[in-house]
Design a protein around this motif. Structure first.
Motif, PDB file in Angstrom:
ATOM      1  N   THR A  10      -6.988  -3.444   6.989  1.00  8.65           N
ATOM      2  CA  THR A  10      -8.288  -2.795   7.163  1.00  8.65           C
ATOM      3  C   THR A  10      -8.918  -2.480   5.806  1.00  8.65           C
ATOM      4  OG1 THR A  10      -7.419  -0.539   7.145  1.00  8.65           O
ATOM      5  CG2 THR A  10      -7.472  -1.674   9.287  1.00  8.65           C
ATOM      6  N   LEU A  11     -10.212  -2.237   5.824  1.00  5.32           N
ATOM      7  CA  LEU A  11     -10.906  -1.850   4.597  1.00  5.32           C
ATOM      8  C   LEU A  11     -10.416  -0.494   4.091  1.00  5.32           C
ATOM      9  CD1 LEU A  11     -14.539  -3.065   5.347  1.00  5.32           C
ATOM     10  CD2 LEU A  11     -12.824  -4.142   3.872  1.00  5.32           C
ATOM     11  N   LEU A  36      -9.689 -10.808  -5.443  1.00  4.11           N
ATOM     12  CA  LEU A  36      -9.325 -11.426  -4.182  1.00  4.11           C
ATOM     13  C   LEU A  36      -9.179 -12.916  -4.445  1.00  4.11           C
ATOM     14  CD1 LEU A  36     -11.635  -9.592  -1.646  1.00  4.11           C
ATOM     15  CD2 LEU A  36      -9.154  -9.526  -1.702  1.00  4.11           C
ATOM     16  N   ALA A  37      -8.158 -13.506  -3.862  1.00  5.86           N
ATOM     17  CA  ALA A  37      -7.885 -14.917  -4.092  1.00  5.86           C
ATOM     18  C   ALA A  37      -7.251 -15.510  -2.838  1.00  5.86           C
ATOM     19  CB  ALA A  37      -6.931 -15.065  -5.281  1.00  5.86           C
ATOM     20  N   THR A  38      -7.037 -16.818  -2.878  1.00 14.08           N
ATOM     21  CA  THR A  38      -6.311 -17.480  -1.805  1.00 14.08           C
ATOM     22  C   THR A  38      -5.140 -18.242  -2.397  1.00 14.08           C
ATOM     23  OG1 THR A  38      -7.812 -19.371  -1.893  1.00 14.08           O
ATOM     24  CG2 THR A  38      -8.283 -17.699  -0.239  1.00 14.08           C
ATOM     25  N   ASN A  39      -4.069 -18.287  -1.647  1.00 14.61           N
ATOM     26  CA  ASN A  39      -2.879 -19.004  -2.059  1.00 14.61           C
ATOM     27  C   ASN A  39      -3.177 -20.504  -2.056  1.00 14.61           C
ATOM     28  OD1 ASN A  39      -0.342 -20.538  -1.449  1.00 14.61           O
ATOM     29  ND2 ASN A  39       0.548 -18.507  -1.696  1.00 14.61           N
ATOM     30  N   PRO A  45      -5.265 -15.516   2.198  1.00 12.46           N
ATOM     31  CA  PRO A  45      -5.920 -14.615   1.244  1.00 12.46           C
ATOM     32  C   PRO A  45      -5.012 -13.474   0.805  1.00 12.46           C
ATOM     33  CG  PRO A  45      -6.720 -14.174   3.448  1.00 12.46           C
ATOM     34  CD  PRO A  45      -5.785 -15.349   3.562  1.00 12.46           C
ATOM     35  N   PHE A  46      -5.200 -13.060  -0.453  1.00 10.15           N
ATOM     36  CA  PHE A  46      -4.450 -11.938  -0.992  1.00 10.15           C
ATOM     37  C   PHE A  46      -5.255 -11.236  -2.069  1.00 10.15           C
ATOM     38  CE2 PHE A  46      -3.390 -15.415  -3.814  1.00 10.15           C
ATOM     39  CZ  PHE A  46      -3.178 -14.856  -5.068  1.00 10.15           C
ATOM     40  N   ILE A  47      -4.827 -10.018  -2.394  1.00 13.48           N
ATOM     41  CA  ILE A  47      -5.408  -9.295  -3.513  1.00 13.48           C
ATOM     42  C   ILE A  47      -4.400  -9.360  -4.651  1.00 13.48           C
ATOM     43  CG2 ILE A  47      -4.613  -7.025  -2.711  1.00 13.48           C
ATOM     44  CD1 ILE A  47      -7.300  -5.954  -3.973  1.00 13.48           C
ATOM     45  N   ALA A  48      -4.899  -9.696  -5.826  1.00 10.58           N
ATOM     46  CA  ALA A  48      -4.049  -9.854  -7.002  1.00 10.58           C
ATOM     47  C   ALA A  48      -4.343  -8.746  -7.995  1.00 10.58           C
ATOM     48  CB  ALA A  48      -4.322 -11.207  -7.654  1.00 10.58           C
ATOM     49  N   GLU A  68     -13.076 -11.162   3.629  1.00 13.63           N
ATOM     50  CA  GLU A  68     -14.520 -11.400   3.729  1.00 13.63           C
ATOM     51  C   GLU A  68     -15.354 -10.153   3.448  1.00 13.63           C
ATOM     52  OE1 GLU A  68     -16.172 -14.249   3.957  1.00 13.63           O
ATOM     53  OE2 GLU A  68     -14.201 -15.179   3.830  1.00 13.63           O
ATOM     54  N   ASN A  69     -14.894  -9.002   3.898  1.00 14.57           N
ATOM     55  CA  ASN A  69     -15.711  -7.787   3.825  1.00 14.57           C
ATOM     56  C   ASN A  69     -15.319  -6.820   2.723  1.00 14.57           C
ATOM     57  OD1 ASN A  69     -17.401  -8.401   6.149  1.00 14.57           O
ATOM     58  ND2 ASN A  69     -15.512  -8.205   7.302  1.00 14.57           N
ATOM     59  N   GLY A  70     -14.261  -7.104   1.992  1.00 21.57           N
ATOM     60  CA  GLY A  70     -13.817  -6.210   0.929  1.00 21.57           C
ATOM     61  C   GLY A  70     -14.184  -6.664  -0.469  1.00 21.57           C
ATOM     62  N   LYS A  71     -14.946  -7.753  -0.566  1.00 22.58           N
ATOM     63  CA  LYS A  71     -15.267  -8.319  -1.882  1.00 22.58           C
ATOM     64  C   LYS A  71     -16.017  -7.340  -2.778  1.00 22.58           C
ATOM     65  CE  LYS A  71     -15.085 -13.015  -0.224  1.00 22.58           C
ATOM     66  NZ  LYS A  71     -15.806 -14.198   0.189  1.00 22.58           N
ATOM     67  N   ASP A  72     -16.995  -6.632  -2.239  1.00 20.32           N
ATOM     68  CA  ASP A  72     -17.745  -5.670  -3.058  1.00 20.32           C
ATOM     69  C   ASP A  72     -16.867  -4.508  -3.498  1.00 20.32           C
ATOM     70  OD1 ASP A  72     -20.090  -7.098  -3.134  1.00 20.32           O
ATOM     71  OD2 ASP A  72     -21.041  -5.978  -1.496  1.00 20.32           O
TER      72      ASP A  72
END
Length: 82
Positions: A10-11, A36-39, A45-48, A68-72
């Motif tokens: 969740t956000l 945020l990136a993708t393997n 998707p994961f957060i690095a 998708e919604n946590g980028k900002d």
């Protein structure tokens, strides 16, 4: 270093994780940023959490919704409580 059992769903969980990073609560040294990136192998998707040489210090899987919604939130930081 990503634990398969640690998924940010969740956000609110993302915000809590980012706050821990911001205050140094995970005991990581030399943190310079998050992304945020993708393997590359499977597209997951994961957060690095990155150091000053853009090397991965810690990663946590994230849900598609968080990706998708946590980028900002990742880009600009969490809202500070006053």
């Amino acid at each position: 270093m990503i634990n398969d059992n640690d998924v940010i769903e969740t956000l609110e969980e993302l915000e809590a994780f980012l706050r821990l990073i911001e205050i140094g609560g995970l005991g990581l040294a030399n943190v310079e940023g998050v992304a945020l990136a993708t393997n590359n192998a499977n597209g997951r998707p994961f957060i690095a959490v990155l150091d000053d040489k853009q090397q991965l210090l810690l990663g946590r899987w994230v849900s598609a919704d968080v990706y998708e919604n946590g980028k900002d939130m990742v880009r600009y930081g969490t809202k500070k409580l006053h």
